[in-house]
Design a protein around this motif. Structure first.
Motif, PDB file in Angstrom:
ATOM      1  N   ASP A 171       0.817  -1.219   0.000  1.00 40.55           N
ATOM      2  CA  ASP A 171       0.000   0.000   0.000  1.00 40.55           C
ATOM      3  C   ASP A 171       0.849   1.266   0.000  1.00 40.55           C
ATOM      4  OD1 ASP A 171      -2.194  -1.608   0.046  1.00 40.55           O
ATOM      5  OD2 ASP A 171      -2.447  -1.542   2.224  1.00 40.55           O
ATOM      6  N   GLN A 211      -8.715  -1.349  -1.217  1.00 33.62           N
ATOM      7  CA  GLN A 211      -7.255  -1.191  -1.239  1.00 33.62           C
ATOM      8  C   GLN A 211      -6.625  -2.127  -2.269  1.00 33.62           C
ATOM      9  OE1 GLN A 211      -6.552  -1.963   2.931  1.00 33.62           O
ATOM     10  NE2 GLN A 211      -6.023   0.178   3.328  1.00 33.62           N
ATOM     11  N   LYS A 241      -6.813  -0.968  -5.906  1.00 32.85           N
ATOM     12  CA  LYS A 241      -5.879   0.112  -6.237  1.00 32.85           C
ATOM     13  C   LYS A 241      -4.547  -0.416  -6.759  1.00 32.85           C
ATOM     14  CE  LYS A 241      -7.454   3.666  -2.954  1.00 32.85           C
ATOM     15  NZ  LYS A 241      -7.076   4.430  -1.740  1.00 32.85           N
TER      16      LYS A 241
END
Length: 755
Positions: A127, A189, A192
């Motif tokens: 992330d 998440q 992405k």
């Protein structure tokens, strides 16, 4: 050559150079080793700043772990190239995706623009837009290793962009079917970081690659199989049980926790091409031959192997050296957390050479005493009483002094048993002898146990001296050998085995508390080997080593039909199969007609005489009963009463199912006296059953004909096969030239795959 090294550096260089048996190394290896002593010297106190300036972030824990692996000199410094080599094989550290090229250039790795783009496109990113340093190095190897591409790694990359596609809007349901539950936030998440196409879809294999890397989601502990399959984690039954034990008490766990527990069981994944470096960093030195032998016997999957499996393979390897200063680290990686006293106890029995190294085989032998349960040293009297051991006070105190106790005053039971075996005085209760032998790790059959009891001179209280017991055990089971000496023992027995067969044999030997094995056990193990060889000119000493002494006539008969190759050698499996005919009881060859009559087989005088001529007798005119039974299967004469047919077959060691027996008997022409021909019966028996093979040989036979089973499928197959009391089963002859011991229907039922 213009190199000026300090004494410590020369010593360091020598320790890290692999040599042959004469202590020599190649110029290529020397030059490669010298490269490590180039570049500026870096103070390890500034290591964190130096690595950060390169673009690599290490946690405090990772920095400490890296320092442990690096050869730091007495002044606390290390050559820059040594550090860079260490970083290239280090498992840990993060690199910002935008700084990948900078990091590689700082490490002396230059890629073309196309190579760099290909690399960054396929790196798993977290992330924070960071990649793992070891994943980056793996990607570089794929592109640059000797100008060639590692096929396993290419296929991994291909997998990520092939196969079925998944709609990104349906990620949660797709993963739920695989046993992974994501929250809405986790799914967002994940989207992405995924390379979605114009339709918002992604290859399923790429999805799983990112899930495995970022470790998001919850897992049902009672339904691990689909998750492990999706994560491409293949565990043995033992490993799976260990994993379940670690997760016991939890209903659901984070995927990250699951993968951490998997790594706790298996260790990290290691690229086979990096094995020499990984082992070298652990202080383990193998020759090229030893490394090749190790790789052949490891369960390698996609070019990788788990660290624990690698270290398990090390336990049974012939040869190898280990740096004495790194023994504790290696044992810790094997899951052995030893105290300082325990480690000292191990090391005191290991000779250290001038390079500060010890034999790996001998170390692995010594550590066998440091596993299993522990006992409280304050309760030894109670332990001895349960084992039937009585020691005099002095012996008890002397034993205590030699035991490596931990902080809680406990000692490994196996180490205690090793100490007991070394005692010269003390007595054992014969009534508790079986309990003592079991606790000493001594495997013994009922017949051997009875033989031992008969040899023991017990007093009127049913006691026997401890040293006498140990002495008589050797009389029954043969002398004791270190497992590391089994290879030499096989050579003394005149047996030649492959590395794979040796590896398999050593793994199955029943080792006692001292890490030793009785000589008789390798002899028993040899009988189950498939791919060994025995030279024909060594046949007599081999048979004598196996406890078989034959007369001249018997030896001629034994050798008669053995298939000998161009080198004058015969396959071990053919010798051991023939040996079965020359063991067991003997019968009087002059009384053959009556003996056959008692078995239910009627022969006339002429047939009896013919059979006597064919049977190999000893100097007392006696013949092995098993040899007679074997001869009867090809005997051209003899008659059997149909009412006694099943009994006769059982007397010959042939057990048929009801359907098989019916098929045999309905094909027999019966004469006026109700008799059938033995020759015809034997021919029909073979047609419905085939030959016998030992169930221990089944896996090798299957592999020889190209049939592969998973452990679960193999276990299921063996359960459904008809096995006699000697663990022998029938081999259907119709399937192939080297037939497998099962029926085609049993293969289909087991779910096996032919390759």
């Amino acid at each position: 050559m213009g190199w000026k090294l300090t004494e410590d550096e020369i010593k360091d260089l020598k320790c890290n150079l692999s040599t042959d048996v004469y202590g020599r190394t190649t110029m290529k290896k020397l030059c490669s080793g010298l490269k490590a002593f180039t570049g500026k010297n870096i103070n390890v106190q500034h290591l964190s700043d130096f690595v950060r300036n390169m673009g690599i972030e290490l946690t405090d824990k990772e920095q400490k772990r890296l320092l442990k692996k690096l050869p730091v000199d007495a002044s606390g410094k290390i050559y820059q190239n040594r550090l860079l080599d260490g970083l290239k094989s280090f498992k840990g550290g993060k690199v910002e995706r935008s700084k990948v090229n900078t990091v590689l250039e700082n490490m002396g790795i230059v890629l073309t623009g196309e190579e760099l783009q290909s690399l960054t496109d396929n790196l798993p990113v977290n992330d924070n837009e960071e990649v793992d340093l070891d994943k980056l190095m793996d990607g570089v190897k794929t592109l640059t290793a000797n100008g060639k591409v590692d096929l396993n790694k290419v296929m991994d990359g291909v997998k990520a962009v092939t196969g079925e596609k998944v709609d990104s809007r349906d990620l949660q349901n797709t993963l739920k079917d695989m046993g992974i539950e994501l929250t809405d936030k986790e799914a967002k998440q994940l989207r992405k970081t995924l390379p979605l196409d114009a339709h918002g879809k992604v290859f399923q294999s790429r999805l799983l690659k990112d899930v495995k890397y970022n470790k998001r989601g919850k897992i049902d502990v009672n339904n691990l199989d689909p998750v492990l399959e999706a994560m491409e984690v293949k565990l043995t039954e033992k490993e799976l049980n260990l994993l379940k034990d670690l997760l016991r008490g939890s209903k659901k766990v984070d995927l990250q926790k699951l993968m951490e527990k998997v790594e706790a069981v298996t260790g990290e994944e290691i690229d086979v091409n990096d094995m020499e470096t990984v082992l070298g960093n652990m202080g383990i030195e193998l020759t090229d031959k030893e490394l090749s032998q190790l790789v052949k016997n490891l369960p390698v999957d996609n070019g990788k192997v788990y660290q624990r499996r690698l270290l398990d393979g090390i336990k049974f390897l012939k040869g190898g050296k280990i740096d004495s200063s790194k023994v504790d680290e290696v044992l810790g990686a094997m899951g052995m957390d030893l105290t300082e006293k325990e480690l000292k106890d191990i090391m005191q029995n290991l000779p250290v050479n001038v390079k500060g190294k010890v034999d790996l085989e001998k170390l692995m032998n010594e550590v066998k005493s440091f596993s299993g349960d522990k006992v409280d040293a304050n309760r030894l009297e109670s332990v001895f009483e349960n084992l039937g051991i009585k020691l005099i006070p002095n012996e008890h105190l002397n034993l205590l002094k030699t035991l490596p106790l931990d902080a809680d005053g406990k000692v490994y039971k196996k180490r205690l048993m090793k100490g007991i075996k070394s005692l010269k005085r003390g007595s054992v209760d014969v009534n508790k002898l079986d309990t003592l032998l079991e606790n000493m790790g001594i495997s013994i059959t009922e017949g051997e146990f009875m033989d031992l009891i008969e040899r023991l001179p017990d007093d009127d209280k049913g006691k026997v001296k401890l040293d006498t017991l140990i002495e008589e055990l050797s009389s029954v089971l043969g002398k004791q050998l270190d497992v590391s000496d089994v290879d030499s023992a096989l050579k003394d027995m005149k047996v030649e085995v492959t590395d794979k067969e040796y590896f398999k044999l050593v793994k199955t030997l029943p080792v006692d508390a001292e890490g030793k094995v009785y000589q008789k056990r390798p002899l028993d193990g040899v009988k189950a080997l498939q791919r060994g060889k025995v030279a024909m000119n060594n046949l007599v000493p081999f048979l004598e080593n196996m406890g078989i002494k034959l007369s001249h006539e018997e030896l001629e008969d034994f050798s008669q039909n053995l298939p000998v190759d161009g080198g004058g050698k015969v396959d071990l499996k053919n010798v051991t199969m023939k040996m079965k005919e020359f063991t067991g009881e003997k019968i009087d060859a002059t009384d053959l007609k009556n003996i056959l009559g008692d078995m239910g087989i009627e022969v006339n005088d002429k047939e009896c005489l013919e059979q006597q001529k064919l049977l190999p007798a000893d100097d007392d005119n006696k013949v092995f009963q098993n040899r007679l039974l074997s001869a009867l299967k090809s005997f051209k004469g003899g008659k059997i009463d149909t009412n006694n047919l099943n009994t006769v077959l059982r007397n010959m060691g042939i057990k048929l199912k009801d359907k098989e027996f019916k098929n045999v008997i309905q094909n027999q022409p019966v004469d006026a006296d109700g008799n059938v021909s033995l020759k015809k019966v034997m021919s029909d028996v073979k047609a419905v059953t085939g030959e016998k093979v030992n169930v221990k040989d089944l896996k090798n036979i299957l592999e020889d004909i190209g049939i592969e089973f998973t452990p679960k499928e193999y276990l299921e197959l063996v359960k459904n096969l008809q096995v006699d009391g000697c663990q022998v089963l029938w081999l259907p002859w119709k399937l192939c030239s080297t037939p497998p011991p099962f029926h085609p229907s049993e293969l289909r039922e087991s779910g096996a795959t032919q390759i």
